[in-house]
Design an enzyme around this catalytic site. Structure first.
Site, PDB file in Angstrom:
ATOM      1  N   LYS A 142       1.080  -1.485   0.588  1.00 30.77           N
ATOM      2  CA  LYS A 142       0.070   0.046  -0.226  1.00 30.77           C
ATOM      3  C   LYS A 142       1.138   1.240   0.293  1.00 30.77           C
ATOM      4  O   LYS A 142       1.553   1.160   1.125  1.00 30.77           O
ATOM      5  CB  LYS A 142      -0.810  -0.139   1.216  1.00 30.77           C
ATOM      6  CG  LYS A 142      -1.535   1.510   2.356  1.00 30.77           C
ATOM      7  CD  LYS A 142      -1.856   1.000   3.100  1.00 30.77           C
ATOM      8  CE  LYS A 142      -2.649   2.225   2.846  1.00 30.77           C
ATOM      9  NZ  LYS A 142      -4.223   2.089   4.426  1.00 30.77           N
TER      10      LYS A 142
HETATM   11  C1  R5P Z   1      -1.436   4.103   8.411  1.00 29.72           C
HETATM   12  O1  R5P Z   1      -1.203   4.728   7.963  1.00 29.72           O
HETATM   13  C2  R5P Z   1      -3.227   2.880   8.120  1.00 29.72           C
HETATM   14  O2  R5P Z   1      -2.838   2.251   7.296  1.00 29.72           O
HETATM   15  C3  R5P Z   1      -4.001   4.421   7.919  1.00 29.72           C
HETATM   16  O3  R5P Z   1      -4.954   3.823   9.921  1.00 29.72           O
HETATM   17  C4  R5P Z   1      -5.018   3.569   7.210  1.00 29.72           C
HETATM   18  O4  R5P Z   1      -5.773   2.701   6.823  1.00 29.72           O
HETATM   19  C5  R5P Z   1      -4.941   5.451   6.343  1.00 29.72           C
HETATM   20  O5  R5P Z   1      -6.667   5.482   5.615  1.00 29.72           O
HETATM   21  P1  R5P Z   1      -6.025   6.696   4.745  1.00 29.72           P
HETATM   22  O6  R5P Z   1      -5.425   7.348   4.836  1.00 29.72           O
HETATM   23  O7  R5P Z   1      -6.750   6.283   3.246  1.00 29.72           O
HETATM   24  O8  R5P Z   1      -7.410   7.124   5.272  1.00 29.72           O
END
Ligand code: R5P
Length: 292
Positions: free
Chosen positions: A203
């Site tokens: 990711k």
């Molecule tokens: C942090 O890096 C985590 O992975 C998060 O809590 C989350 O998955 C981030 O998702 P978004 O940036 O799309 O809110």
């Protein structure tokens, strides 16, 4: 006792039809074992090769984030539209019904809060619990260039080793420290290190300049991180560009659950990811669904 009829010599050998040997649809994943592939095929839709992951794991370091105060009320209605839910075991056990058919990606690193140095994470979930919870992948934060870079990389490689034993893929989540440049050069470095050390998919954030070089130089699938809340059309444009430039889907949180209409937004994101819809058409869809 089998029926005597069934003991008759069979004739349907189709000796003139070679057995099909299917390649696996996902980038860089063909040499994995059956269980790994099966789990990945529950995260990534085999028809499109892409995924819409709904990330709601923010509470593991920042508590009740805006939009996630009541996951039972705000998030469960979104679940049918996601391919995968990314969350912690606490929320999974306390709120998500076990009858849910979406695949689960479990956050397994943790141990820090927004009040301290975030890169100082450890593995926070035993592999046995991931098995018990029947998850399809385990997510570990990796802080390339961060204060505890080495520790976070080793957290990831340990999960890759544990997961390989039991057929559970590892998702490396590239975290960007406050002082680090968020550019293609950095993300090429971070994603490639994670892939070389065994992560099954990664990711990472979208960058306007050179994102296709990040996806091209990473030998395993990349899913785009959502990041801070943007206006809906901008978020849809970012997701559209990411998949057109080689991402195998998105893992979005705030840009979905902090939207004015999260149920409409997740369906618009899905149209961009799985139907190659343009951002403008997906935004029209968002408005139609929002006003229903
Ligand atoms: C942090 O890096 C985590 O992975 C998060 O809590 C989350 O998955 C981030 O998702 P978004 O940036 O799309 O809110």
């Amino acid at each position: 006792m089998p029926d005597v009829d069934e003991m008759k010599e069979g004739k349907k050998y189709y000796t003139d039809v070679p057995q099909q040997t299917e390649g696996f649809f996902l980038k860089g994943s063909n040499a994995l074992d059956w269980g790994m592939k099966n789990r990945l095929a529950r995260i990534f839709n085999p028809k499109t090769g892409r995924t819409v992951m709904l990330a709601v794991d923010h509470g593991y370091f920042q508590g009740p984030t805006t939009g996630l105060e009541r996951i039972d009320i705000n998030i469960l209605p979104l679940v049918p539209y996601a391919d995968t839910l990314m969350l912690t075991r606490g929320i999974l056990r306390s709120i998500v019904p076990p009858s849910v058919s979406q695949s689960i990606v479990l956050r397994v690193s943790g141990g820090t809060s927004i009040l301290k140095e975030l890169s100082n994470e450890e593995i926070a979930v035993d592999i046995e619990d991931s098995i018990r919870l029947n998850v399809c992948a385990m997510a570990v934060q990796v802080f390339i260039g961060g204060e505890y870079e080495r520790q976070s990389i080793i957290n990831m490689t340990k999960m890759v080793d544990f997961g390989t034993r039991y057929g559970i893929p590892t998702l490396a989540v590239t975290a960007v420290g406050k002082d680090m440049a968020k550019d293609a050069r950095y993300f090429r470095l971070a994603t490639r290190i994670c892939a070389e050390l065994g992560a099954h998919y990664i990711k990472t954030y979208y960058v306007e300049d050179g994102f296709e070089t990040v996806t091209a130089s990473c030998p395993v699938p990349i899913v785009m991180a959502g990041g801070k809340k943007l206006p809906e059309l901008d978020a849809l444009t970012m997701a559209h560009r990411a998949v057109q430039e080689g991402a195998s889907g998105v893992d979005m949180g705030r840009n979905i659950f902090q939207s004015d209409s999260p149920v409409a937004m997740i369906q618009a994101v899905k149209a961009v990811v799985h139907d190659n819809e343009t951002p403008e058409k997906a935004f029209d869809l968002y408005n139609i669904l929002k006003n229903k």
